[in-house]
Design a protein around this motif. Structure first.
Motif, short mmCIF file in Angstrom:
data_model
loop_
_atom_site.label_atom_id
_atom_site.label_comp_id
_atom_site.label_asym_id
_atom_site.label_seq_id
_atom_site.Cartn_x
_atom_site.Cartn_y
_atom_site.Cartn_z
N VAL A 7 0.81 -1.22 0.00
CA VAL A 7 0.00 0.00 0.00
C VAL A 7 0.84 1.27 0.00
N GLY A 8 2.13 1.13 0.12
CA GLY A 8 3.00 2.30 -0.05
C GLY A 8 3.16 3.12 1.21
N GLY A 9 3.56 4.36 0.98
CA GLY A 9 3.88 5.27 2.06
C GLY A 9 5.08 6.10 1.68
N HIS A 10 5.40 7.08 2.50
CA HIS A 10 6.52 7.97 2.20
C HIS A 10 7.46 8.02 3.40
N ILE A 11 8.73 7.85 3.13
CA ILE A 11 9.74 7.79 4.18
C ILE A 11 10.53 9.09 4.27
N ALA A 12 10.87 9.65 3.12
CA ALA A 12 11.90 10.67 3.06
C ALA A 12 11.49 12.00 3.67
N THR A 13 10.22 12.39 3.57
CA THR A 13 9.82 13.70 4.09
C THR A 13 10.02 13.77 5.59
N PHE A 14 9.54 12.77 6.31
CA PHE A 14 9.74 12.80 7.77
C PHE A 14 11.21 12.68 8.12
N ALA A 15 11.95 11.89 7.36
CA ALA A 15 13.37 11.74 7.65
C ALA A 15 14.06 13.10 7.64
N SER A 16 13.64 13.99 6.75
CA SER A 16 14.28 15.31 6.68
C SER A 16 13.79 16.24 7.78
N SER A 17 12.54 16.08 8.21
CA SER A 17 11.95 17.04 9.15
C SER A 17 11.85 16.51 10.57
N ALA A 18 12.36 15.33 10.82
CA ALA A 18 12.17 14.68 12.12
C ALA A 18 12.65 15.53 13.29
N SER A 19 13.80 16.17 13.15
CA SER A 19 14.33 16.98 14.25
C SER A 19 13.46 18.19 14.51
N LEU A 20 12.90 18.76 13.45
CA LEU A 20 12.02 19.92 13.61
C LEU A 20 10.81 19.54 14.45
N TYR A 21 10.21 18.40 14.13
CA TYR A 21 9.06 17.94 14.91
C TYR A 21 9.45 17.61 16.34
N ASP A 22 10.60 16.95 16.50
CA ASP A 22 11.00 16.48 17.82
C ASP A 22 11.17 17.64 18.79
N VAL A 23 11.80 18.71 18.33
CA VAL A 23 11.96 19.88 19.20
C VAL A 23 10.60 20.49 19.52
N GLY A 24 9.72 20.51 18.54
CA GLY A 24 8.37 21.02 18.80
C GLY A 24 7.64 20.19 19.84
N PHE A 66 12.74 28.27 17.10
CA PHE A 66 11.36 28.16 17.57
C PHE A 66 11.10 29.16 18.70
N LYS A 67 12.06 29.28 19.61
CA LYS A 67 11.88 30.19 20.75
C LYS A 67 11.79 31.64 20.26
N GLY A 80 18.52 22.30 10.01
CA GLY A 80 17.26 21.66 10.32
C GLY A 80 17.40 20.33 11.01
N HIS A 81 18.64 19.87 11.22
CA HIS A 81 18.88 18.62 11.95
C HIS A 81 19.56 18.86 13.30
N ASP A 82 19.70 20.12 13.70
CA ASP A 82 20.43 20.48 14.92
C ASP A 82 19.43 20.94 15.98
N HIS A 83 19.24 20.11 17.02
CA HIS A 83 18.24 20.41 18.04
C HIS A 83 18.44 21.78 18.69
N LYS A 84 19.66 22.11 18.99
CA LYS A 84 19.93 23.36 19.70
C LYS A 84 19.56 24.57 18.84
N LYS A 85 19.92 24.51 17.57
CA LYS A 85 19.62 25.64 16.70
C LYS A 85 18.13 25.70 16.34
N ILE A 86 17.50 24.55 16.24
CA ILE A 86 16.05 24.53 16.02
C ILE A 86 15.34 25.15 17.22
N TYR A 87 15.78 24.78 18.41
CA TYR A 87 15.17 25.35 19.61
C TYR A 87 15.30 26.87 19.60
N ALA A 88 16.46 27.37 19.24
CA ALA A 88 16.67 28.82 19.20
C ALA A 88 15.71 29.49 18.22
#
Length: 910
Positions: A116-133, A388-389, A378-386
């Protein structure tokens, strides 16, 4: 909400080119200082000093020209980054587990026999952005308010499911039922964010690209609207929209940016995942999409935060005294950066750093592997936090974060940065081993080689899982979660509808005006009135709704800071910070986004709103049909009014305004209950039932579409024996034939009912035909009920077979049935197979045009005289009249001569 002093001025920047210099000596000193900086320290140092001066000027609220584009580096310098309050090591472990489970879920969905498919790559690129959120920003609903509203990027849904699995919100059975909603029920997971399919989980449907951005803008605006009007305290709610850089190509993504800036929506943050790739190729291969988007958003008045490089670049940028590294970053196109993401460290050393000795010297002490791992922000938690804040603390403007990532990040060399990544859904055993090693997960080779790859859970008592729960507890609960806290509304009694049911007497009014009169009475209700949200694209006066201006007023968070040109009029244009009417400008897409936000407020904030969206019917389902589908998916409720409906009713406007098909388009939307009423009393019963169904004790997730007309007619009073059930189910006998001996039936809807009544009279007086006239208030609902009966009968052959309502209603009616409407024939043809007798339809098929109403109806052969000939034709086919009368009738009524028709009432105004 930002105060007026925090807002952008009407004029943003601008040089005083016409202002005289009152102190030329001081001016010359400043110019001399700049010259000296250029001569002594170089252009790059002078440029830096100028940028710092501009920055300080803005801090002092000195209006200076906006720079539409800045250097290709992070907006927030390292020295300004805040303390990161999380535990990076634990958060990295959490993210690794989430990444693994998301990819494995999609890969397992490709197992033989499923596929049935699915998509892997989009979340792989944005995972850190979501995680910090998730760990630090997204507020849940446990405090009793609406929390934050998060518009998740549709293709990233596997990652959101994977995180929910770690939190025990979803089970392994759920993950294995990804995209198998029926075959694996009740465990099935929808492919993308679909609230209708998962009503306790998802809040906002976003995968129809472009609708997420515009939906988020108008959600943020609706939050402010509800707060201003005292309906809900939304002061703590922040709207987040996670988007793709390729998605920004959609016109809906960028088309309404200015309203967010104009209204100072600092409760809104866009996070654009700039992995530089669309679905099947680069976004701006020869250009730089981040720079382009920065210019667009800055120009629209947004606060822009660029998040481009991770912390490994900080030491190199600190060495960049000549600006040569920044210049290389500025001039390297996206297509080349995508290539760097797929190449070796040696390649990057040679091609990015190699042709300038100063650049090469910067990395001479770095290994190729260290160069390879110079990462994106976009993969660096510390800079993403900065970032978002800074976004949530910024006042007076909405913020966009442009975060640079790698599509398919951590999935291995076969995925990362590849053009085909979007379509790649299955990992090989070697891919899985490499992926596991990169994520440092305790999964053995044997587990990967012996069938479907396993999910990974560190254990409910592990520090990672406890950390996740603690963070969500501190932020008010789990996200995404859809909660319906709204209580049923106390609905008005029958007295509220009495005026409209009395008819219009000797006055001729259009059905649009009949609805407006009813709406005015409903808005007087003490409990219900404040919950109506009136929405129109610029033309309230066209629809006779200027009568609401003095009392309801037009919502504007800044109020009315000018004297209205029509201020002396009784119905003057009036704006107010607490206004009830949304005047969204000439934007049907914006209006529909407001409609959706208001219509789902019962779930988003626990406070029901009753949107009433009025528009030219041609510009509804045809122009914004995708959004009406989104509305159904979001389980939004409300009234949608397709005004100036019909192909021949607004004839002065010509082809573009001639709607003969919106009812047909509405029939394709399962959440839409569509009616085509003819008279005010029909509208009253339909609206009363709609309020009951959408806002009563047993509320349903539907919305109502009513097509109303701009042709004035005299509305009859409600009959004493009115057939309310027939009105609501879709058809009732409006006028029984009283003379003539040959029976026939005329079924009409909307504006065509008066033509049918006129035809009934002609048939009786001139052709001895006794015709009954039926008002088909909803062809669509009749068909929907009949289809449901057939489906039941198909699956229950041994049970008593159900008979469709339309069949039962017409049982015993003698003679042929002739259907007529101001729609194309396909609209009334929906019920043909269930009508117990000969059935023929007349309709306005083809393009509309500008002419008189009478000429247009004669051209399409739907006027009263054409109905007469239509009935006679069917009677002749049944042998009940002689065929010779047909030519007589055609000649008598001059049906072949368009100009012979009575032109009727003026046809160009609404």
């Amino acid at each position: 909400m930002a105060s007026g002093s925090d807002r952008n001025p009407i004029i943003i920047g601008g040089l005083p080119s016409q202002v005289p210099d009152f102190d030329p000596e001081e001016t010359q000193e400043w110019l001399d200082s700049l010259d000296a900086a250029v001569d002594e320290r170089g252009r790059e140092r002078a440029r830096y000093l100028m940028l710092r001066l501009i920055e300080r000027a803005r801090e002092k609220r000195v209006a200076v020209p906006e720079m539409r584009s800045t250097d290709y580096v992070n907006t927030i310098p390292t020295r300004a980054e805040p303390f990161f309050p999380g535990n990076e090591e634990i958060e990295r472990k959490i993210l690794n587990a989430t990444r693994w489970n998301a990819a494995v879920m999609v890969s397992r969905a490709q197992r033989p026999g499923i596929g049935v498919g699915g998509h892997i790559a989009t979340f792989a690129s944005s995972a850190s952005l979501y995680d910090v959120g998730f760990n630090h920003f997204f507020r849940g609903k446990d405090e009793g308010d609406g929390g934050d509203q998060v518009f998740f990027q549709g293709h990233a849904s596997p990652g959101i499911y994977a995180r929910a699995f770690l939190l025990d919100r979803l089970s392994e059975a759920n993950l294995d039922a990804f995209r198998q909603e029926k075959s694996k029920a009740p465990h099935g997971l929808s492919s993308y964010p679909h609230p209708r399919l998962m009503p306790d989980f998802w809040e906002f449907p976003t995968v129809s690209m472009g609708l997420g951005p515009i939906g988020a803008i108008y959600q943020a605006r609706m939050n402010r609207y509800m707060h201003a009007r005292g309906i809900a305290d939304t002061s703590k709610s922040h709207v987040w929209a996670f988007l793709g850089d390729g998605e920004m190509d959609e016109p809906e993504s960028l088309g309404q940016l200015t309203i967010a800036a104009r209204e100072g929506l600092d409760n809104l943050t866009f996070v654009v995942n700039c992995n530089l790739q669309r679905l099947d190729g680069p976004v701006r291969g020869n250009g730089k999409v981040i720079q382009e988007l920065e210019s667009v958003f800055r120009g629209a008045g947004w606060n822009v935060i660029k998040l481009i490089w991770d912390r490994t670049w900080d030491p190199l940028l600190a060495q960049d005294r000549d600006g040569i590294l920044v210049n290389r970053m500025n001039t390297t196109p996206d297509g080349q950066f995508q290539t760097y993401a797929t190449e070796s460290g040696a390649y990057i050393r040679e091609h990015f750093f190699g042709d300038d000795q100063r650049l090469r010297a910067m990395v001479e002490n770095m290994t190729d592997d260290q160069i390879l791992h110079l990462g994106r922000g976009g993969h660096d938690h510390k800079k993403i936090y900065a970032a978002f804040k800074a976004a949530v603390e910024h006042k007076g403007q909405p913020t966009v974060i442009l975060a640079k990532t790698v599509k398919g990040w951590t999935l291995g060399p076969n995925f990362e940065g590849r053009n085909a990544t979007h379509q790649m859904k299955k990992l090989t055993v070697d891919d899985l081993k490499g992926f596991r090693d990169r994520l440092h997960l305790p999964i053995s080779d044997k587990e990967l080689e012996s069938g479907a790859p396993p999910y990974y859970h560190p254990g409910r008592d592990s520090e990672e899982i406890q950390y996740m729960h603690d963070r969500r507890l501190g932020l008010g609960g789990y996200v995404p979660t859809r909660v319906v806290r709204a209580k049923p509304l106390a609905l008005p009694d029958d007295k509220t509808y009495a005026t409209v049911k009395k008819g219009s007497g000797q006055q001729s009014i259009a059905t649009t005006m009949a609805f407006v009169r009813l709406l005015k009475d409903l808005m007087r209700d003490k409990e219900l009135g404040k919950r109506f949200v009136l929405i129109a694209p610029d033309e309230y006066r066209t629809f006779g709704m200027d009568s609401f201006f003095p009392s309801a007023k037009i919502y504007n968070p800044l109020g009315q800071q000018y004297e209205s040109v029509d201020r002396e009029l009784l119905l003057a244009y009036k704006e107010s910070p607490t206004g009830q009417m949304l005047h969204d400008g000439i934007s049907e897409a914006g209006c529909t986004a407001s409609l959706i936000a208001a219509g789902s407020a019962y779930a988003t904030h626990g406070e029901p709103l009753i949107p009433v969206y009025v528009f030219y019917s041609m510009f509804g389902f045809q122009r914004t049909g995708d959004q009406f589908w989104q509305m159904s998916d979001q389980l939004a409720r409300g009234f949608v009014l397709g005004a100036t409906a019909g192909r021949t009713t607004l004839t002065g406007e010509g082809l573009q305004h001639a709607d003969g098909h919106s009812q047909l388009l509405a029939s394709t939307n399962p959440g839409c209950v569509a009616y085509d009423p003819a008279f005010g009393f029909e509208i009253a019963h339909i609206v009363q039932d709609g309020l009951r169904r959408m806002y009563g004790p047993d509320s349903e997730d539907v919305f109502y579409y009513l097509t109303v007309y701009n042709e004035p007619i005299q509305h009859p009073a409600e009959p004493s024996d009115v057939d309310v059930e027939g009105i609501l189910k879709g058809v009732y006998r409006f006028s029984e034939g009283v003379s003539g001996s040959i029976p026939a039936q005329i079924v009409a809807s909307g504006v065509a009912v008066p033509w049918a009544v006129e035809a009934q009279k002609i048939l009786a007086e001139e052709w001895n035909v006794k015709a009954d006239v039926w008002s088909a208030t909803s062809w669509n609902e009749l068909r929907r009920e009949a289809v449901a009966c057939e489906e039941y009968n198909l699956l229950h052959p041994e049970e008593e077979q159900r008979v469709p309502y339309v069949t039962r209603k017409f049982a015993g009616a003698q003679g042929p049935f002739v259907a007529v409407s101001d729609w194309m024939r396909a609209v009334p043809d929906q019920i043909a197979r269930w009508v117990p007798g000969t059935y023929q339809s007349l309709g306005a098929d083809g393009f509309g045009f500008a002419d008189t109403r009478g000429a247009a109806r004669r051209f399409f052969h739907i006027d009263a005289q054409s109905i007469v000939v239509g009935v006679l034709t069917e009677l002749a086919r049944e042998g009940k009249v002689d065929r010779s009368v047909l030519k007589q009738a055609i000649d008598r009524y001059q049906l072949l001569d368009v100009s012979a028709a009575d032109p009727g009432a003026a046809g160009g105004d609404a």
